[in-house]
Scaffold this active site. Structure first.
Site, PDB file in Angstrom:
ATOM      1  N   GLY A   1       0.872  -1.395   0.246  1.00 53.17           N
ATOM      2  CA  GLY A   1       0.274  -0.199  -0.224  1.00 53.17           C
ATOM      3  C   GLY A   1       1.006   1.474   0.035  1.00 53.17           C
TER       4      GLY A   1
ATOM      5  N   VAL B   1       0.758   3.653   1.914  1.00 57.31           N
ATOM      6  CA  VAL B   1       1.831   4.721   3.544  1.00 57.31           C
ATOM      7  C   VAL B   1       3.078   3.583   4.458  1.00 57.31           C
ATOM      8  CG1 VAL B   1       1.247   4.420   5.920  1.00 57.31           C
ATOM      9  CG2 VAL B   1      -0.338   5.545   4.756  1.00 57.31           C
TER      10      VAL B   1
ATOM     11  N   SER C   1      -6.523   6.584  11.636  1.00 57.96           N
ATOM     12  CA  SER C   1      -7.345   7.769  10.367  1.00 57.96           C
ATOM     13  C   SER C   1      -7.308   9.232  11.654  1.00 57.96           C
ATOM     14  CB  SER C   1      -8.100   7.435   9.833  1.00 57.96           C
ATOM     15  OG  SER C   1      -8.776   8.332   9.318  1.00 57.96           O
ATOM     16  N   SER C   2      -7.323  10.255  11.023  1.00 55.37           N
ATOM     17  CA  SER C   2      -8.044  11.213  11.597  1.00 55.37           C
ATOM     18  C   SER C   2      -9.346  11.337  11.754  1.00 55.37           C
ATOM     19  CB  SER C   2      -7.683  12.641  10.524  1.00 55.37           C
ATOM     20  OG  SER C   2      -7.858  12.699   9.786  1.00 55.37           O
ATOM     21  N   CYS C   3     -10.338  10.616  11.422  1.00 54.76           N
ATOM     22  CA  CYS C   3     -12.080  10.599  11.259  1.00 54.76           C
ATOM     23  C   CYS C   3     -11.938   9.976  11.865  1.00 54.76           C
ATOM     24  CB  CYS C   3     -12.537   9.615   9.385  1.00 54.76           C
ATOM     25  SG  CYS C   3     -11.851   7.971   9.937  1.00 54.76           S
TER      26      CYS C   3
ATOM     27  N   TYR D   1     -15.330   2.857   8.925  1.00 60.87           N
ATOM     28  CA  TYR D   1     -14.808   3.084   8.665  1.00 60.87           C
ATOM     29  C   TYR D   1     -13.645   3.598   9.987  1.00 60.87           C
ATOM     30  CZ  TYR D   1      -9.510   4.232   6.619  1.00 60.87           C
ATOM     31  OH  TYR D   1      -7.582   4.201   7.246  1.00 60.87           O
TER      32      TYR D   1
ATOM     33  N   LYS E   1     -11.076   1.896  13.370  1.00 58.99           N
ATOM     34  CA  LYS E   1      -9.859   2.462  13.672  1.00 58.99           C
ATOM     35  C   LYS E   1     -10.162   2.998  15.070  1.00 58.99           C
ATOM     36  CE  LYS E   1      -8.099   2.623  10.028  1.00 58.99           C
ATOM     37  NZ  LYS E   1      -6.120   1.330   9.980  1.00 58.99           N
TER      38      LYS E   1
ATOM     39  N   THR F   1      -2.988  12.316   9.135  1.00 62.54           N
ATOM     40  CA  THR F   1      -4.409  12.732   8.551  1.00 62.54           C
ATOM     41  C   THR F   1      -4.770  12.094   7.084  1.00 62.54           C
ATOM     42  OG1 THR F   1      -4.841  15.352   7.861  1.00 62.54           O
ATOM     43  CG2 THR F   1      -2.324  14.645   7.670  1.00 62.54           C
TER      44      THR F   1
ATOM     45  N   LEU G   1      -3.901  11.347   4.087  1.00 62.38           N
ATOM     46  CA  LEU G   1      -2.598  11.218   3.346  1.00 62.38           C
ATOM     47  C   LEU G   1      -2.792  11.282   1.323  1.00 62.38           C
ATOM     48  CD1 LEU G   1      -1.543   8.344   5.608  1.00 62.38           C
ATOM     49  CD2 LEU G   1      -0.564  10.743   5.721  1.00 62.38           C
TER      50      LEU G   1
ATOM     51  N   HIS H   1      -8.739   8.973  -2.537  1.00 64.50           N
ATOM     52  CA  HIS H   1      -9.579   9.781  -2.004  1.00 64.50           C
ATOM     53  C   HIS H   1      -9.003  11.284  -2.927  1.00 64.50           C
ATOM     54  CE1 HIS H   1      -8.054   7.604   1.330  1.00 64.50           C
ATOM     55  NE2 HIS H   1      -8.563   7.836   1.907  1.00 64.50           N
TER      56      HIS H   1
HETATM   57  O1  GFB Z   1     -10.375  12.757   0.432  1.00 70.84           O
HETATM   58  P1  GFB Z   1     -11.623  12.482   0.354  1.00 70.84           P
HETATM   59  O2  GFB Z   1     -12.871  11.299  -0.762  1.00 70.84           O
HETATM   60  O3  GFB Z   1     -12.060  12.060   2.034  1.00 70.84           O
HETATM   61  O4  GFB Z   1     -12.745  13.566  -0.050  1.00 70.84           O
HETATM   62  P2  GFB Z   1     -12.572  12.602   3.046  1.00 70.84           P
HETATM   63  C1  GFB Z   1     -12.337  15.244   0.736  1.00 70.84           C
HETATM   64  C2  GFB Z   1     -13.119  16.202  -0.498  1.00 70.84           C
HETATM   65  O5  GFB Z   1     -12.633  16.844  -1.180  1.00 70.84           O
HETATM   66  C3  GFB Z   1     -14.410  15.996   0.058  1.00 70.84           C
HETATM   67  C4  GFB Z   1     -13.781  15.871  -1.545  1.00 70.84           C
HETATM   68  O6  GFB Z   1     -15.426  16.698   0.271  1.00 70.84           O
HETATM   69  C5  GFB Z   1     -14.776  15.575  -1.083  1.00 70.84           C
HETATM   70  O7  GFB Z   1     -16.776  15.434  -1.491  1.00 70.84           O
HETATM   71  N1  GFB Z   1     -13.848  16.203  -3.158  1.00 70.84           N
HETATM   72  C6  GFB Z   1     -14.019  16.502  -4.268  1.00 70.84           C
HETATM   73  C7  GFB Z   1     -13.431  14.645  -4.079  1.00 70.84           C
HETATM   74  N2  GFB Z   1     -13.763  15.805  -5.474  1.00 70.84           N
HETATM   75  C8  GFB Z   1     -12.756  15.058  -5.645  1.00 70.84           C
HETATM   76  C9  GFB Z   1     -12.764  13.783  -5.875  1.00 70.84           C
HETATM   77  O8  GFB Z   1     -12.782  14.059  -7.691  1.00 70.84           O
HETATM   78  N3  GFB Z   1     -12.865  13.093  -5.403  1.00 70.84           N
HETATM   79  C10 GFB Z   1     -12.534  12.148  -3.856  1.00 70.84           C
HETATM   80  N4  GFB Z   1     -12.554  11.221  -3.268  1.00 70.84           N
HETATM   81  N5  GFB Z   1     -13.059  13.734  -3.470  1.00 70.84           N
HETATM   82  C11 GFB Z   1     -11.890  10.358   3.515  1.00 70.84           C
HETATM   83  C12 GFB Z   1     -12.646   8.796   5.095  1.00 70.84           C
HETATM   84  O9  GFB Z   1     -12.834  11.693   3.819  1.00 70.84           O
HETATM   85  O10 GFB Z   1     -10.683  10.043   4.488  1.00 70.84           O
HETATM   86  C13 GFB Z   1     -11.714   8.618   4.998  1.00 70.84           C
HETATM   87  O11 GFB Z   1     -13.659   9.198   3.878  1.00 70.84           O
HETATM   88  C14 GFB Z   1     -10.548   8.533   6.154  1.00 70.84           C
HETATM   89  O12 GFB Z   1     -12.047   7.488   6.038  1.00 70.84           O
HETATM   90  C15 GFB Z   1      -9.953   9.640   4.771  1.00 70.84           C
HETATM   91  O13 GFB Z   1     -10.484   9.032   7.305  1.00 70.84           O
HETATM   92  C16 GFB Z   1      -8.493  10.489   5.248  1.00 70.84           C
HETATM   93  O14 GFB Z   1     -11.702  13.245   3.741  1.00 70.84           O
HETATM   94  O15 GFB Z   1     -14.230  13.374   3.327  1.00 70.84           O
END
Ligand code: GFB
Length: 325
Positions: A29, A31, A122-124, A151, A155, A179, A181, A194
């Protein structure tokens, strides 16, 4: 050090890695592979076990593998991970797979007398409305963010496992909470990734296609804190060598940025000059989750890579492999 002091104290090495057998669970992975790269300079023997050799979801297999390979230390970087949509769509996978991997490794590590284990969370794990920047003692003080509570629960259970085995069995098991990554080895699949790899891919493809715009999910107003995976790996090795206590430790950059601001930065680095439009049918998730980086800073650790430099490096990694995605 007196409370409130802002002078960092370099921590002593209490668990040197030199000459030790160190298992990186989840070495393929993002990390895990960063931890393997970082360990190369520690003079330790790095143990790895791919899925073909060891199914981390089978308790007896994990017990047998640890008993046979006798690691002195374990980095628990194996997990089912994904972005906001994947978390929201597959709650059972995110809860079950992560719980079972954690319980299998922690219990087997205790049974085999492994000297030290670092669990990665994770920070969540923190409440949706925790005061910002979020300090470690905010854990379990309020309701979680619904898009990733499954999740988060897994965690939180991982932190509690490490604490319970420390309390009941005297195990030196610790936890680090990184936070958001990103970096080399990231997942660039638009449905499961992400935000960072998604934006890199969208901007690159829009540039190649000569498109007018890229679409980002949600309103673009949520703020996120980003840390490069190599910095996270460095912090994990630092904690493994210097930290031995009950409470988990935040691993972050101490700075956050809006999703729109991040999209602008990514577009600039990629060289895409079109518009950024929002798709508000997609979730925002939590509006802010900036962690306090104070505890780790006071121990003498800080990240090295700036956000623009980390994005540029990740973009290079992506373009070198683009045709294989
Ligand atoms: O990184 P992300 O998927 O996860 O999304 P979280 C962060 C923000 O980016 C959200 C926005 O507000 C999304 O709506 N975003 C904008 C997008 N465009 C996009 C896109 O094209 N793809 C994605 N994926 N997001 C995760 C958790 O939360 O963070 C996990 O679900 C974990 O459990 C991880 O903790 C670190 O930051 O919202």
């Amino acid at each position: 050090m007196s409370p409130g002091s802002s002078v960092a104290m370099p921590s002593d090495v209490i668990f040197p890695l030199e000459g030790k057998r160190v298992w990186v669970a989840g070495h393929r992975g993002m990390v895990g592979s960063a931890i393997v790269r970082r360990l190369a300079s520690e003079g330790c023997e790095i143990l790895t076990a791919g899925r073909d050799v060891l199914d981390l979801e089978r308790q007896s297999a994990v017990e047998a593998w640890i008993a046979a390979n006798k690691p002195d230390a374990i980095f628990m970087a194996a997990a089912k991970v994904g972005g906001i949509l994947a978390n929201d769509t597959y709650p059972a996978d995110f809860l079950y797979n992560n719980l079972v991997i954690e319980t299998n490794i922690v219990d087997a590590a205790w049974r085999s007398g492994v000297g030290k284990v670092l669990f990665l969370g994770s920070s969540c794990i923190y409440p949706k409305f925790a005061p910002q920047p979020i300090t470690e003692d905010s854990l379990l003080t309020g309701p979680l963010e619904p898009t990733n509570e499954w999740y988060a629960i897994a965690k939180i259970a991982g932190i509690k496992l490490a604490q319970a085995y420390r309390k009941q069995h005297g195990c030196d098991f610790i936890s680090a909470m990184p936070t958001n990554l990103y970096g080399i080895g990231d997942n660039f699949d638009l449905n499961s990734s992400h935000v960072m790899p998604a934006l890199i891919r969208k901007a690159h493809e829009a540039k190649l296609a000569g498109a007018d715009s890229i679409t980002i999910w949600g309103t673009g107003t949520p703020r996120r804190e980003f840390l490069n995976a190599d910095d996270c790996a460095d912090a994990c090795v630092f904690l493994m060598k210097t930290y031995s206590d009950f409470e988990h430790v935040n691993v972050g950059s101490g700075e956050d940025i809006t999703i729109r601001g991040l999209a602008q930065m990514v577009c600039e680095i990629v060289g895409f000059t079109g518009e950024i439009v929002t798709d508000t049918s997609k979730p925002d998730g939590t509006l802010r989750k900036l962690m306090s980086a104070e505890k780790l800073k006071m121990m003498g650790w800080s990240p090295r890579k700036t956000l623009p430099a980390g994005i540029a490096e990740t973009y290079k990694y992506f373009t070198e492999r683009y045709l294989s995605y």
